[in-house]
Design a protein around this motif. Structure first.
Motif, PDB file in Angstrom:
ATOM      1  N   GLU A  25      15.836 -19.018  -4.865  1.00 34.03           N
ATOM      2  CA  GLU A  25      16.062 -17.883  -5.777  1.00 34.03           C
ATOM      3  C   GLU A  25      15.762 -16.571  -5.070  1.00 34.03           C
ATOM      4  OE1 GLU A  25      13.482 -19.179  -8.881  1.00 34.03           O
ATOM      5  OE2 GLU A  25      15.130 -19.946 -10.104  1.00 34.03           O
ATOM      6  N   ARG A  26      14.707 -16.596  -4.258  1.00 38.91           N
ATOM      7  CA  ARG A  26      14.331 -15.402  -3.513  1.00 38.91           C
ATOM      8  C   ARG A  26      15.424 -15.044  -2.504  1.00 38.91           C
ATOM      9  NH1 ARG A  26       8.752 -14.156  -0.388  1.00 38.91           N
ATOM     10  NH2 ARG A  26       7.900 -15.434  -2.025  1.00 38.91           N
ATOM     11  N   GLY A  27      15.948 -16.057  -1.835  1.00 43.99           N
ATOM     12  CA  GLY A  27      17.021 -15.833  -0.864  1.00 43.99           C
ATOM     13  C   GLY A  27      18.250 -15.257  -1.530  1.00 43.99           C
ATOM     14  N   ALA A  28      18.594 -15.798  -2.693  1.00 44.71           N
ATOM     15  CA  ALA A  28      19.778 -15.327  -3.418  1.00 44.71           C
ATOM     16  C   ALA A  28      19.578 -13.885  -3.879  1.00 44.71           C
ATOM     17  CB  ALA A  28      20.059 -16.243  -4.603  1.00 44.71           C
ATOM     18  N   ALA A  29      18.364 -13.564  -4.320  1.00 39.43           N
ATOM     19  CA  ALA A  29      18.078 -12.208  -4.782  1.00 39.43           C
ATOM     20  C   ALA A  29      18.221 -11.211  -3.634  1.00 39.43           C
ATOM     21  CB  ALA A  29      16.664 -12.138  -5.371  1.00 39.43           C
ATOM     22  N   TRP A  30      17.690 -11.570  -2.477  1.00 33.64           N
ATOM     23  CA  TRP A  30      17.821 -10.677  -1.324  1.00 33.64           C
ATOM     24  C   TRP A  30      19.270 -10.567  -0.877  1.00 33.64           C
ATOM     25  CZ3 TRP A  30      15.019  -6.898  -0.025  1.00 33.64           C
ATOM     26  CH2 TRP A  30      13.633  -6.926  -0.205  1.00 33.64           C
ATOM     27  N   ALA A  31      19.977 -11.682  -0.879  1.00 29.56           N
ATOM     28  CA  ALA A  31      21.378 -11.663  -0.430  1.00 29.56           C
ATOM     29  C   ALA A  31      22.206 -10.713  -1.293  1.00 29.56           C
ATOM     30  CB  ALA A  31      21.962 -13.069  -0.439  1.00 29.56           C
ATOM     31  N   GLN A  32      21.852 -10.628  -2.579  1.00 29.00           N
ATOM     32  CA  GLN A  32      22.527  -9.681  -3.481  1.00 29.00           C
ATOM     33  C   GLN A  32      22.314  -8.257  -3.000  1.00 29.00           C
ATOM     34  OE1 GLN A  32      23.246 -10.097  -7.588  1.00 29.00           O
ATOM     35  NE2 GLN A  32      24.648 -11.113  -6.218  1.00 29.00           N
ATOM     36  N   ALA A  33      21.092  -7.973  -2.574  1.00 28.71           N
ATOM     37  CA  ALA A  33      20.781  -6.627  -2.086  1.00 28.71           C
ATOM     38  C   ALA A  33      21.533  -6.350  -0.784  1.00 28.71           C
ATOM     39  CB  ALA A  33      19.272  -6.477  -1.885  1.00 28.71           C
ATOM     40  N   CYS A  34      21.619  -7.335   0.086  1.00 28.23           N
ATOM     41  CA  CYS A  34      22.316  -7.169   1.362  1.00 28.23           C
ATOM     42  C   CYS A  34      23.818  -6.993   1.127  1.00 28.23           C
ATOM     43  CB  CYS A  34      22.105  -8.383   2.271  1.00 28.23           C
ATOM     44  SG  CYS A  34      20.409  -8.979   2.334  1.00 28.23           S
ATOM     45  N   ALA A  35      24.323  -7.611   0.052  1.00 25.72           N
ATOM     46  CA  ALA A  35      25.758  -7.613  -0.232  1.00 25.72           C
ATOM     47  C   ALA A  35      26.301  -6.208  -0.432  1.00 25.72           C
ATOM     48  CB  ALA A  35      26.054  -8.459  -1.467  1.00 25.72           C
ATOM     49  N   ALA A  36      25.451  -5.286  -0.887  1.00 23.10           N
ATOM     50  CA  ALA A  36      25.894  -3.909  -1.098  1.00 23.10           C
ATOM     51  C   ALA A  36      26.522  -3.351   0.173  1.00 23.10           C
ATOM     52  CB  ALA A  36      24.713  -3.043  -1.536  1.00 23.10           C
ATOM     53  N   CYS A  37      26.002  -3.731   1.319  1.00 21.60           N
ATOM     54  CA  CYS A  37      26.548  -3.232   2.587  1.00 21.60           C
ATOM     55  C   CYS A  37      27.267  -4.314   3.390  1.00 21.60           C
ATOM     56  CB  CYS A  37      25.428  -2.651   3.442  1.00 21.60           C
ATOM     57  SG  CYS A  37      24.652  -1.207   2.709  1.00 21.60           S
ATOM     58  N   HIS A  38      26.735  -5.529   3.373  1.00 17.90           N
ATOM     59  CA  HIS A  38      27.279  -6.591   4.242  1.00 17.90           C
ATOM     60  C   HIS A  38      28.353  -7.428   3.559  1.00 17.90           C
ATOM     61  CE1 HIS A  38      24.602  -6.098   7.712  1.00 17.90           C
ATOM     62  NE2 HIS A  38      23.667  -5.770   6.836  1.00 17.90           N
ATOM     63  N   GLY A  39      28.655  -7.121   2.295  1.00 14.98           N
ATOM     64  CA  GLY A  39      29.688  -7.857   1.577  1.00 14.98           C
ATOM     65  C   GLY A  39      29.122  -9.084   0.882  1.00 14.98           C
TER      66      GLY A  39
END
Ligand code: HEC
Length: 101
Positions: A25-39
């Motif tokens: 869940e933590r990984g998914a939450a961070w990936a959402q934040a990264c998605a703003a720039c990294h897609g």
């Protein structure tokens, strides 16, 4: 600049959520934040490097280098300092799973 500040504020809100969550869940939450720039799932279509084909050990090494300043970026030095070791572990695992065929 204003957009960047808003984005940073939303990034800083993630750990509060993540502390109570499982690794995935933590990984998914961070990936959402990264998605703003990294897609989405790190599949960048633009100038910002994609994360979906980056081996987890390279992602970890890059985050470490951004954190210490050994590698100079534009925004990643600030972002990397906002993630704990466990956060990096979780987000690397998330992208590794997203890569699986
Ligand atoms: C505000 C936009 C932004 C956000 C949000 C962001 N990144 Fe980045 N990322 C960049 C840019 C731009 C670069 C290129 C290096 C630089 O200029 O800092 C980069 C580079 C990287 C690299 C190096 C890639 C390579 O191939 O060398 C990694 C790893 C990385 N980011 C991981 C992440 C992770 C993990 C997150 C989420 C926690 C994240 N980034 C969130 C903009 C962002």
């Amino acid at each position: 600049m204003k957009r960047f500040v808003v984005l940073l504020a939303s990034l800083l809100a993630v750990p509060a959520l993540a502390s109570a969550a499982s690794l995935s869940e933590r990984g998914a939450a961070w990936a959402q934040a990264c998605a703003a720039c990294h897609g989405p799932d790190g599949q960048s279509q633009g100038a910002i490097p994609a994360l979906d084909r980056l081996p987890p050990e390279d992602l970890r090494a890059a985050m470490q280098a951004f954190r210490t300043g050994e590698r100079q970026g534009t925004v990643m030095n600030y972002i990397a300092r906002g993630l704990s070791e466990a956060d990096v572990e979780a987000v690397a695992a998330y992208f590794a799973r997203a890569q699986a065929p």
